[in-house]
Design a protein around this motif. Structure first.
Motif, PDB file in Angstrom:
ATOM      1  N   ALA A 158      23.216  21.117  11.754  1.00  0.00           N
ATOM      2  CA  ALA A 158      23.491  22.163  12.745  1.00  0.00           C
ATOM      3  C   ALA A 158      22.936  23.496  12.264  1.00  0.00           C
ATOM      4  N   ALA A 159      23.092  23.787  10.975  1.00  0.00           N
ATOM      5  CA  ALA A 159      22.562  25.028  10.414  1.00  0.00           C
ATOM      6  C   ALA A 159      21.040  25.047  10.487  1.00  0.00           C
ATOM      7  N   ALA A 160      20.414  23.933  10.151  1.00  0.00           N
ATOM      8  CA  ALA A 160      18.954  23.858  10.191  1.00  0.00           C
ATOM      9  C   ALA A 160      18.444  24.099  11.612  1.00  0.00           C
ATOM     10  N   ALA A 161      19.059  23.451  12.592  1.00  0.00           N
ATOM     11  CA  ALA A 161      18.642  23.629  13.987  1.00  0.00           C
ATOM     12  C   ALA A 161      18.880  25.067  14.449  1.00  0.00           C
ATOM     13  N   ARG A 162      19.992  25.655  14.057  1.00  0.00           N
ATOM     14  CA  ARG A 162      20.302  27.042  14.419  1.00  0.00           C
ATOM     15  C   ARG A 162      19.261  27.993  13.848  1.00  0.00           C
ATOM     16  N   GLU A 163      18.886  27.798  12.602  1.00  0.00           N
ATOM     17  CA  GLU A 163      17.906  28.672  11.964  1.00  0.00           C
ATOM     18  C   GLU A 163      16.550  28.586  12.660  1.00  0.00           C
ATOM     19  N   VAL A 164      16.128  27.397  13.038  1.00  0.00           N
ATOM     20  CA  VAL A 164      14.858  27.254  13.757  1.00  0.00           C
ATOM     21  C   VAL A 164      14.897  28.059  15.058  1.00  0.00           C
ATOM     22  N   LEU A 165      15.976  27.922  15.802  1.00  0.00           N
ATOM     23  CA  LEU A 165      16.107  28.635  17.074  1.00  0.00           C
ATOM     24  C   LEU A 165      16.140  30.148  16.860  1.00  0.00           C
ATOM     25  N   ASP A 207      20.701  16.062  15.680  1.00  0.00           N
ATOM     26  CA  ASP A 207      20.843  14.626  15.373  1.00  0.00           C
ATOM     27  C   ASP A 207      19.502  13.918  15.199  1.00  0.00           C
ATOM     28  N   ALA A 208      18.400  14.596  15.503  1.00  0.00           N
ATOM     29  CA  ALA A 208      17.071  14.007  15.321  1.00  0.00           C
ATOM     30  C   ALA A 208      16.400  14.490  14.028  1.00  0.00           C
TER      31      ALA A 208
END
Length: 177
Positions: A85-92, A102-103
């Motif tokens: 979740a943190a990784a996806a948030r940082e990208v955004l 989840d991917a």
């Protein structure tokens, strides 16, 4: 070699992002002394790869080293947040691209300064990035560009990519191809 004995520690500085402790340690066969320990929250990052074998990189300046270089989106994992979740948030936040937590595929893990820090860097691979907005963290990069993965090794060799988490993730991706 045996483990070091830790006799205790005391915090000398703390903030929401970092804590510095002096730890009373005794290495095997050596005298006790106080060793600095820098504590950070884990870092989650993403190598975002598109269907043309390009990676999304951010050109930015790091004041601490006075270095300009290309980096991947990365940041601190907040309390209660999962690594993905943190990784996806940082990208955004940093690029305006949305990836599905989840991917995300685990790509690399390292402890960049194991001798005096508890820092952990988790790098994930994403292939499903979709541009949905402008970056929120506009201070994070001067430019955001898709660059060919085939040129990454040369960029590392020339010192154009120097951030440890980026070098680790990108080299791991190159090794797996």
């Amino acid at each position: 070699m045996s483990e070091w004995t830790v006799h205790g520690s005391r915090t000398i500085y703390t903030s929401p992002w970092v804590e510095v402790d002096l730890v009373d340690v005794e290495p095997p066969g050596r005298e006790r002394y106080e060793h600095h320990l820098i504590k950070w929250a884990p870092v989650a990052s993403v190598v975002l790869l598109d269907d043309q074998a390009r990676v999304l990189l951010m050109w930015r300046h790091r004041f601490a080293t006075d270095t300009w270089n290309w980096e991947i989106p990365a940041g601190i994992v907040e309390d209660g947040e999962s690594l993905t979740a943190a990784a996806a948030r940082e990208v955004l936040e940093e690029t305006g691209y949305k990836v599905a937590p989840d991917a995300l595929e685990p790509l690399a893990y390292n402890q960049p300064v194991g001798g005096m820090s508890n820092a952990e860097h988790h790098v994930f691979l994403a292939r499903d990035g979709v541009r949905v907005a402008d970056p929120v963290d506009t201070h994070e990069a001067d430019r955001i560009e898709w660059l060919p993965l085939s040129g990454v090794q040369g960029m590392i060799d020339r010192g154009e990519i120097v951030a440890g988490v980026a070098v680790t993730g990108l080299l791991q991706l190159l090794a797996r191809r």
